[in-house]
Design a protein around this motif. Sequence first.
Motif, PDB file in Angstrom:
ATOM      1  N   ILE A   2       0.851  -1.189   0.000  1.00 26.55           N
ATOM      2  CA  ILE A   2       0.000   0.000   0.000  1.00 26.55           C
ATOM      3  C   ILE A   2       0.888   1.240   0.000  1.00 26.55           C
ATOM      4  CG2 ILE A   2      -1.685   1.317   1.354  1.00 26.55           C
ATOM      5  CD1 ILE A   2      -2.784  -1.467   2.280  1.00 26.55           C
ATOM      6  N   ARG A   3       0.624   2.121  -0.954  1.00 32.67           N
ATOM      7  CA  ARG A   3       1.435   3.341  -1.075  1.00 32.67           C
ATOM      8  C   ARG A   3       0.687   4.532  -0.470  1.00 32.67           C
ATOM      9  NH1 ARG A   3       5.301   3.322  -5.322  1.00 32.67           N
ATOM     10  NH2 ARG A   3       5.513   1.230  -6.159  1.00 32.67           N
ATOM     11  N   LYS A   4       1.452   5.557  -0.146  1.00 32.53           N
ATOM     12  CA  LYS A   4       0.865   6.770   0.407  1.00 32.53           C
ATOM     13  C   LYS A   4       0.254   7.598  -0.736  1.00 32.53           C
ATOM     14  CE  LYS A   4       2.425  10.910   2.986  1.00 32.53           C
ATOM     15  NZ  LYS A   4       1.157  11.445   3.250  1.00 32.53           N
ATOM     16  N   ILE A  27       6.724  -2.083 -13.792  1.00 31.81           N
ATOM     17  CA  ILE A  27       5.415  -1.469 -14.077  1.00 31.81           C
ATOM     18  C   ILE A  27       4.289  -2.370 -13.559  1.00 31.81           C
ATOM     19  CG2 ILE A  27       3.795  -0.845 -15.955  1.00 31.81           C
ATOM     20  CD1 ILE A  27       5.983   1.252 -15.621  1.00 31.81           C
ATOM     21  N   ARG A  28       4.441  -3.670 -13.760  1.00 33.70           N
ATOM     22  CA  ARG A  28       3.405  -4.601 -13.277  1.00 33.70           C
ATOM     23  C   ARG A  28       3.318  -4.581 -11.741  1.00 33.70           C
ATOM     24  NH1 ARG A  28       3.971  -7.590 -18.274  1.00 33.70           N
ATOM     25  NH2 ARG A  28       6.013  -8.337 -17.628  1.00 33.70           N
ATOM     26  N   LYS A  29       4.453  -4.408 -11.088  1.00 35.33           N
ATOM     27  CA  LYS A  29       4.470  -4.285  -9.615  1.00 35.33           C
ATOM     28  C   LYS A  29       3.767  -2.982  -9.196  1.00 35.33           C
ATOM     29  CE  LYS A  29       6.215  -4.833  -5.282  1.00 35.33           C
ATOM     30  NZ  LYS A  29       5.367  -3.989  -4.456  1.00 35.33           N
ATOM     31  N   LEU A  30       4.008  -1.943  -9.971  1.00 37.76           N
ATOM     32  CA  LEU A  30       3.362  -0.651  -9.697  1.00 37.76           C
ATOM     33  C   LEU A  30       1.842  -0.784  -9.808  1.00 37.76           C
ATOM     34  CD1 LEU A  30       3.659   2.452  -9.244  1.00 37.76           C
ATOM     35  CD2 LEU A  30       3.958   2.676 -11.712  1.00 37.76           C
ATOM     36  N   VAL A  31       1.382  -1.488 -10.839  1.00 34.89           N
ATOM     37  CA  VAL A  31      -0.062  -1.721 -11.035  1.00 34.89           C
ATOM     38  C   VAL A  31      -0.624  -2.470  -9.823  1.00 34.89           C
ATOM     39  CG1 VAL A  31      -1.757  -3.032 -12.398  1.00 34.89           C
ATOM     40  CG2 VAL A  31       0.002  -1.670 -13.563  1.00 34.89           C
ATOM     41  N   ILE A  44     -12.777   4.667  -6.137  1.00 32.66           N
ATOM     42  CA  ILE A  44     -12.988   3.715  -7.231  1.00 32.66           C
ATOM     43  C   ILE A  44     -11.957   3.891  -8.338  1.00 32.66           C
ATOM     44  CG2 ILE A  44     -15.450   3.380  -6.797  1.00 32.66           C
ATOM     45  CD1 ILE A  44     -15.914   5.310  -9.247  1.00 32.66           C
ATOM     46  N   GLY A  45     -11.014   4.803  -8.144  1.00 37.08           N
ATOM     47  CA  GLY A  45      -9.986   5.002  -9.156  1.00 37.08           C
ATOM     48  C   GLY A  45      -8.760   5.648  -8.547  1.00 37.08           C
ATOM     49  N   LEU A  46      -7.602   5.354  -9.162  1.00 36.32           N
ATOM     50  CA  LEU A  46      -6.345   5.916  -8.670  1.00 36.32           C
ATOM     51  C   LEU A  46      -5.390   6.079  -9.850  1.00 36.32           C
ATOM     52  CD1 LEU A  46      -4.837   6.595  -5.900  1.00 36.32           C
ATOM     53  CD2 LEU A  46      -3.833   4.310  -6.127  1.00 36.32           C
ATOM     54  N   ALA A  47      -4.787   7.244  -9.942  1.00 43.22           N
ATOM     55  CA  ALA A  47      -3.800   7.503 -10.989  1.00 43.22           C
ATOM     56  C   ALA A  47      -2.403   7.404 -10.379  1.00 43.22           C
ATOM     57  CB  ALA A  47      -4.027   8.898 -11.575  1.00 43.22           C
ATOM     58  N   ALA A  48      -1.411   7.030 -11.201  1.00 45.66           N
ATOM     59  CA  ALA A  48      -0.048   6.813 -10.692  1.00 45.66           C
ATOM     60  C   ALA A  48       0.514   8.064 -10.016  1.00 45.66           C
ATOM     61  CB  ALA A  48       0.873   6.355 -11.825  1.00 45.66           C
ATOM     62  N   LEU A  55       3.676   8.841 -14.326  1.00 44.88           N
ATOM     63  CA  LEU A  55       3.585   7.960 -15.496  1.00 44.88           C
ATOM     64  C   LEU A  55       2.115   7.841 -15.878  1.00 44.88           C
ATOM     65  CD1 LEU A  55       5.925   4.888 -14.787  1.00 44.88           C
ATOM     66  CD2 LEU A  55       6.168   6.576 -16.629  1.00 44.88           C
ATOM     67  N   SER A  56       1.856   7.706 -17.202  1.00 46.94           N
ATOM     68  CA  SER A  56       0.471   7.627 -17.667  1.00 46.94           C
ATOM     69  C   SER A  56      -0.118   6.241 -17.392  1.00 46.94           C
ATOM     70  CB  SER A  56       0.412   7.957 -19.161  1.00 46.94           C
ATOM     71  OG  SER A  56      -0.930   7.957 -19.574  1.00 46.94           O
ATOM     72  N   LEU A  57      -0.598   6.082 -16.187  1.00 40.47           N
ATOM     73  CA  LEU A  57      -1.096   4.790 -15.727  1.00 40.47           C
ATOM     74  C   LEU A  57      -2.138   5.035 -14.643  1.00 40.47           C
ATOM     75  CD1 LEU A  57       1.476   2.111 -14.542  1.00 40.47           C
ATOM     76  CD2 LEU A  57      -0.905   2.057 -13.974  1.00 40.47           C
ATOM     77  N   ALA A  58      -3.282   4.382 -14.772  1.00 37.33           N
ATOM     78  CA  ALA A  58      -4.325   4.529 -13.756  1.00 37.33           C
ATOM     79  C   ALA A  58      -5.055   3.210 -13.584  1.00 37.33           C
ATOM     80  CB  ALA A  58      -5.312   5.634 -14.148  1.00 37.33           C
ATOM     81  N   VAL A  59      -5.680   3.039 -12.432  1.00 35.66           N
ATOM     82  CA  VAL A  59      -6.516   1.856 -12.207  1.00 35.66           C
ATOM     83  C   VAL A  59      -7.903   2.322 -11.761  1.00 35.66           C
ATOM     84  CG1 VAL A  59      -4.628   0.272 -11.650  1.00 35.66           C
ATOM     85  CG2 VAL A  59      -5.699   1.581  -9.816  1.00 35.66           C
ATOM     86  N   ILE A  60      -8.888   1.536 -12.159  1.00 35.30           N
ATOM     87  CA  ILE A  60     -10.277   1.799 -11.775  1.00 35.30           C
ATOM     88  C   ILE A  60     -10.867   0.470 -11.329  1.00 35.30           C
ATOM     89  CG2 ILE A  60     -12.600   2.315 -12.704  1.00 35.30           C
ATOM     90  CD1 ILE A  60     -11.286   4.326 -14.605  1.00 35.30           C
ATOM     91  N   ASP A  61     -11.651   0.501 -10.268  1.00 34.33           N
ATOM     92  CA  ASP A  61     -12.500  -0.646  -9.945  1.00 34.33           C
ATOM     93  C   ASP A  61     -13.764  -0.111  -9.303  1.00 34.33           C
ATOM     94  OD1 ASP A  61     -13.744  -2.999  -9.145  1.00 34.33           O
ATOM     95  OD2 ASP A  61     -11.831  -4.022  -8.837  1.00 34.33           O
ATOM     96  N   LEU A  62     -14.874  -0.236 -10.008  1.00 36.31           N
ATOM     97  CA  LEU A  62     -16.145   0.297  -9.503  1.00 36.31           C
ATOM     98  C   LEU A  62     -16.645  -0.523  -8.313  1.00 36.31           C
ATOM     99  CD1 LEU A  62     -17.991   1.033 -12.880  1.00 36.31           C
ATOM    100  CD2 LEU A  62     -16.430   2.520 -11.625  1.00 36.31           C
ATOM    101  N   GLN A  63     -16.151  -1.756  -8.185  1.00 36.20           N
ATOM    102  CA  GLN A  63     -16.509  -2.642  -7.067  1.00 36.20           C
ATOM    103  C   GLN A  63     -18.020  -2.732  -6.863  1.00 36.20           C
ATOM    104  OE1 GLN A  63     -13.469  -1.747  -3.727  1.00 36.20           O
ATOM    105  NE2 GLN A  63     -13.065  -0.178  -5.267  1.00 36.20           N
ATOM    106  N   LEU A  64     -18.737  -2.890  -7.968  1.00 39.11           N
ATOM    107  CA  LEU A  64     -20.196  -2.998  -7.894  1.00 39.11           C
ATOM    108  C   LEU A  64     -20.564  -4.305  -7.205  1.00 39.11           C
ATOM    109  CD1 LEU A  64     -21.005  -1.746 -11.509  1.00 39.11           C
ATOM    110  CD2 LEU A  64     -21.106  -0.425  -9.388  1.00 39.11           C
TER     111      LEU A  64
END
Length: 169
Positions: A2-4, A27-31, A44-48, A55-64
Amino acid sequence: MIRKIVKHGDPVLRKKCPPVNVITAEIRKLVKDMLETLYDAPGIGLAANQIGVSLSLAVIDLQLNQKRAPIVLINPQVVETKGELFEEEGCLSIPGLLARTKRYSFAKVFALNENGLPMTYQGEGLLARALQHETDHLNGKFYIDRLPLFRRLKIQGEIRKRKKTNLWG
Ligand code: NI
């Protein structure tokens, strides 16, 4: 790991993020870290750049329905938008505040996934908003930049107050 999460005011959040050139193990570790950080946070979303990595990388999970369905966006590009939506939005880098924000009601995004495969994500409502919110971050933008002047000044005043009282961390 978990990152700050960095907060509004950190210059990394105002810088346009350069593209990921090669999808390495790093990069995969960063993801992986970004998803862990996201699941640990009320979002529900986080950008790098929100964890300090430009870096142009973001994750989304709506967790519906509490179900995990991660979306990994590497070098995302918004290629189509339509309609209009006006809903309450928040941001992990601006904790504790929300504001009704105008967005497109539909968005279509091209991106690479963590295996380097080209993906298309499109949707309406919450997914459309998350796609726009995260691609904004990668361009150095916050949702509050999209508010009309008066409401933007009000929320900026609120942020300044919180920064003074150490609620910002
Ligand atoms: Ni955000």
